[in-house]
Design an enzyme around this catalytic site. Structure first.
Site, short mmCIF file in Angstrom:
data_model
loop_
_atom_site.label_atom_id
_atom_site.label_comp_id
_atom_site.label_asym_id
_atom_site.label_seq_id
_atom_site.Cartn_x
_atom_site.Cartn_y
_atom_site.Cartn_z
N ASN A 12 40.92 36.08 23.35
CA ASN A 12 40.82 37.54 23.46
C ASN A 12 41.85 38.19 22.56
O ASN A 12 42.94 37.64 22.35
CB ASN A 12 41.10 38.01 24.89
CG ASN A 12 40.00 37.66 25.87
OD1 ASN A 12 38.83 37.63 25.51
ND2 ASN A 12 40.37 37.40 27.10
N LYS A 41 43.25 33.47 27.99
CA LYS A 41 43.90 32.37 28.71
C LYS A 41 43.77 31.04 27.99
O LYS A 41 44.70 30.26 27.92
CB LYS A 41 43.36 32.29 30.14
CG LYS A 41 43.81 33.44 31.01
CD LYS A 41 43.38 33.26 32.45
CE LYS A 41 43.92 34.40 33.30
NZ LYS A 41 45.39 34.47 33.32
N GLU A 141 37.49 32.15 32.11
CA GLU A 141 37.11 33.28 31.27
C GLU A 141 35.92 32.95 30.36
O GLU A 141 35.61 33.71 29.45
CB GLU A 141 38.30 33.76 30.44
CG GLU A 141 39.35 34.48 31.27
CD GLU A 141 40.49 35.04 30.44
OE1 GLU A 141 41.14 35.98 30.91
OE2 GLU A 141 40.75 34.54 29.32
N ASN A 186 47.59 30.55 40.77
CA ASN A 186 48.78 31.29 41.18
C ASN A 186 48.59 31.75 42.62
O ASN A 186 47.62 31.37 43.30
CB ASN A 186 49.08 32.44 40.22
CG ASN A 186 48.00 33.52 40.22
OD1 ASN A 186 47.15 33.60 41.12
ND2 ASN A 186 48.02 34.38 39.22
N THR A 222 51.50 28.11 41.47
CA THR A 222 52.63 28.77 40.82
C THR A 222 52.97 30.04 41.59
O THR A 222 52.08 30.80 42.00
CB THR A 222 52.31 29.09 39.35
OG1 THR A 222 51.14 29.91 39.28
CG2 THR A 222 52.07 27.80 38.57
N GLY A 227 59.07 29.92 42.01
CA GLY A 227 58.87 28.57 41.48
C GLY A 227 57.44 28.11 41.63
O GLY A 227 56.48 28.85 41.38
N THR A 250 53.15 38.76 31.35
CA THR A 250 51.90 38.37 30.69
C THR A 250 52.02 36.97 30.09
O THR A 250 52.99 36.67 29.39
CB THR A 250 51.55 39.36 29.56
OG1 THR A 250 51.49 40.68 30.10
CG2 THR A 250 50.22 39.01 28.93
N ALA A 251 51.06 36.10 30.39
CA ALA A 251 50.96 34.73 29.86
C ALA A 251 51.96 33.76 30.45
O ALA A 251 52.03 32.62 29.99
CB ALA A 251 51.05 34.71 28.33
N ALA A 252 52.70 34.15 31.48
CA ALA A 252 53.63 33.20 32.10
C ALA A 252 52.88 32.01 32.69
O ALA A 252 53.27 30.85 32.52
CB ALA A 252 54.47 33.90 33.17
N GLY A 253 51.79 32.30 33.40
CA GLY A 253 51.00 31.21 33.97
C GLY A 253 50.38 30.32 32.91
O GLY A 253 50.35 29.10 33.05
N ASP A 254 49.91 30.94 31.83
CA ASP A 254 49.33 30.16 30.73
C ASP A 254 50.39 29.27 30.08
O ASP A 254 50.11 28.13 29.68
CB ASP A 254 48.73 31.09 29.68
CG ASP A 254 47.57 31.91 30.21
OD1 ASP A 254 46.89 31.44 31.14
OD2 ASP A 254 47.36 33.02 29.72
N GLY A 289 54.57 40.51 25.45
CA GLY A 289 53.36 40.00 24.84
C GLY A 289 52.90 38.69 25.43
O GLY A 289 53.56 38.08 26.27
#
Length: 305
Positions: A12, A41, A141, A186, A222, A227, A250-254, A289
């Site tokens: 995306n 993602k 996605e 998450n 997550t 933690g 944004t994008a922490a999980g990725d 970002g």
């Protein structure tokens, strides 16, 4: 040789604005800033795995527009194999409209565009990439039927199969669980999948137990600044998150998923891979970002709490 990770998923263009807070229905707010940033993602996880030490290939679709060219070029610049990233004639690329507030929380609306064309037939054209993989990663996605197809093929090939069930909008098909080695939701995704509240380590443990009962082999939930929790049939272990000052989640999980996969593919233990992924995710939230926030292998190795 470097580890091999294949991501089947979304690309995306993220259209990101920062505002004092998230708008209410019907409200217009004045924002602080606006940028366009490559995201999705699948692509985020591909960039994370590549920056964090893995050899990576991406399978996905973009539109035949300027965003599609930019999205593909961004992955190529990271050294990611994009032979299986194809442009769909007459279609727009996927976009994500993101608002980030002053507390670093975000709200996101996605438009699938080319991502909706990632079919089983598209994946099968690049079966050689799956055969060469050590780890295969999917998210939600792209069409659900395609995700199920990839999970089944990954199990047939004997690969390590990771599903990040994001964004989750309904329970997973019951027959998927047996095809997944690591299910990584998450808090909100774990809650949606189980119907249980997830807002602490204890409630995450209850949700993980329910997911194991559904047939999941291993679950990692997550928990942001709390933690993450690893649960298997024989144990449950909490991993505390590194302490950082968050700017943008944004994008922490990725980043966690990509880092975890890269470390696993390199032969690290589960515990080592989780800790590696958590440091990478912690570093990512200190920057704005999606893909620009993802750290490198050297940055993670040099991290000092």
């Amino acid at each position: 040789m470097q580890a091999k990770v294949v991501i089947v998923g979304s690309l995306n263009m993220d259209l990101v604005t920062r505002a004092p807070r998230l708008p209410r229905g019907g409200e217009t707010l004045a924002g602080h800033s606006f940028v366009t940033v490559p995201g999705g993602k699948g692509a985020n996880q591909a960039v994370a795995a590549a920056r964090l030490g893995a050899s990576v290939a991406m399978i996905g679709c973009v539109g035949d527009d300027a965003y599609g060219d930019q999205l593909r070029a961004a992955l190529v610049a990271e050294g990611i194999d994009c032979t299986a990233v194809t442009a769909v004639p007459g279609e727009s690329s996927g976009v994500a409209l993101i608002v980030v507030d002053d507390n670093s929380q975000n709200a996101i609306v996605i438009v699938a565009g080319g991502n909706g064309h990632v079919s089983a037939e598209v994946v099968d054209r690049f079966d050689t990439l799956l055969s060469q993989a050590e780890v295969i990663i999917c998210q939600l996605e792209i069409p659900m039927a395609t995700v199920g197809h990839v999970l089944k093929r990954g199990r047939e090939l004997g690969k390590i199969v990771i599903l990040n069930p994001a964004p989750a909008s309904e329970p997973l098909p019951a027959d998927w669980y047996a095809l997944i080695d690591y299910l990584i939701p998450n808090e909100s995704e774990a809650s949606l999948l189980t119907g249980l509240p997830v807002d602490s380590v204890a409630t995450a443990d209850s949700a993980a137990t329910a997911l194991l009962a559904s047939g999941a082999s291993k679950v990692i939930i997550t928990l942001g600044p709390q933690g993450s929790l690893l649960a298997t049939s024989s144990r449950s272990q909490h991993f505390a998150a590194p302490k950082v000052q968050a700017l943008d989640t944004t994008a922490a999980g990725d980043t966690f998923v990509g880092g975890f996969a890269a470390a696993l593919a390199e032969g690290k233990s589960e515990s080592e891979a989780i800790q590696f992924g958590q440091i990478a995710a912690a570093l990512s939230v200190t920057r704005a970002g999606a893909q620009p926030s993802i750290p490198t292998f050297d940055e993670v190795q040099g991290f000092k709490p």
